[in-house]
Design an enzyme around this catalytic site. Sequence first.
Site, PDB file in Angstrom:
ATOM      1  N   GLY A  98       0.688  -1.287  -0.020  1.00  0.00           N
ATOM      2  CA  GLY A  98       0.081   0.117   0.104  1.00  0.00           C
ATOM      3  C   GLY A  98       0.909   1.315  -0.029  1.00  0.00           C
ATOM      4  CG  ASP A  99       4.410   2.109   2.698  1.00  0.00           C
ATOM      5  OD1 ASP A  99       3.316   3.032   3.290  1.00  0.00           O
ATOM      6  OD2 ASP A  99       4.777   1.044   3.197  1.00  0.00           O
ATOM      7  CG  HIS A 100       5.765   0.906  -3.599  1.00  0.00           C
ATOM      8  ND1 HIS A 100       6.440  -0.459  -3.645  1.00  0.00           N
ATOM      9  CD2 HIS A 100       6.866   1.765  -3.306  1.00  0.00           C
ATOM     10  CE1 HIS A 100       7.550  -0.220  -3.062  1.00  0.00           C
ATOM     11  NE2 HIS A 100       7.939   0.969  -2.988  1.00  0.00           N
ATOM     12  CB  ALA A 149       5.041   6.021  -3.211  1.00  0.00           C
TER      13      ALA A 149
END
Length: 396
Positions: free
Chosen positions: A167-169, A172
């Site tokens: 989910g971070d990407h 980002a």
Amino acid sequence: MLLSDVKVVEWSTWVAGPGCAGVMADWGASVIKVESATGDATRAFFPDTAESPGNPVFSMENRGKRGVVLDTAKPEGRAALIALLKQADIFVTNVRPGSLKRAKLDYDSLKAELPHLIYANVTGYGLTGEMADVAAFDITAFWTRSGVAASTIPPDQEPFPSRPGFGDHFTALATLSGVLAALHERSRTGQGRQVETALMRVGAYAVGWDLSLHLRYGDVTTAQPKQDRMVALSGFFHTGDDRWFVVVVKSANDYPNVMRAIGRHDILADPRNLPPYSDIHVVRYVRAALDAAFEAMTLEQAGELLTAADVAWAPMETLMDLEMNPQAHEAGCFVETPDGWGGSFWGPASPVRFPGVDTSPTGPAPKLGQHTREVLAEAGYDAAAVEAMIASGAAT
């Protein structure tokens, strides 16, 4: 390079914030990464030594940046960060909103002094509300609280976490899109602005098909056990050589084409077996026929049959399969990454390619504090002032 005239200061750790700035570095932006003396947490995950050069995780998010260590709790460290921001176009941070406000480094505290600055907050749950300062990772805020996990994991299975940084990407890239929109606006107005993303909100967008149905109708069917799904052809199938593949129905022709290909004209001859289905027992009957047919084939045979029938399908491949797949190289999935010790290794590429433009990493990920003296000198500090800051612990 695309962003060669753009200057970015990034004060963040882990993945989403560094990943946003990392893509900009790949695209040619000058990125300064500000860290504490303990460094970004991802530095500790894998060794970065002469014997094992290049931490792959830290390198993926931070290649091509310059590294500075500042203690922003000290007045001199805070002042140095402000000096860097005065020269920057973009500031990316995932420091919690409350901490930023207490340090007077939040957007409201800086916007009058730095009206040109595009200030990007990467958060877990947003900038306001009772959860604004709650600790968050993508596994908690994106995957679990947003409904993504519950919409993905069938109820007959024990819940499992998403893969690290998943989910971070997404977040980002969402942050990057907002930053670039604000940069475009500034080209017309001369004014910067605040940009804010939240892991929870990006998760809600990622599962937006299901969420839109829920919001409109009050209910939606999400992940179901295999035996309860009302579509016979879509989903995963197993082959006789112990491989899995997935089929997605794209047109009304797919079902009859596949049933003819596996020789089950008898099923097509009975109108009760034709979609759309209203009886789960019919679906299970048809699905059993498909399962039996594919279990009698190898993956290669099943793939040839499905391709000839013009069906959208794909084998379930491992990361090793992806690495060895010539099409993954054609699609630009990998990039040679400098390791900081004179060598290089293969890493994941940023997700957008610009044909004719080289977006290979401009350098390795920085060692902790590697460029502190260099960057502070560029910000207007003389050698004596820099050494005094280092001696006081305001910089390293």
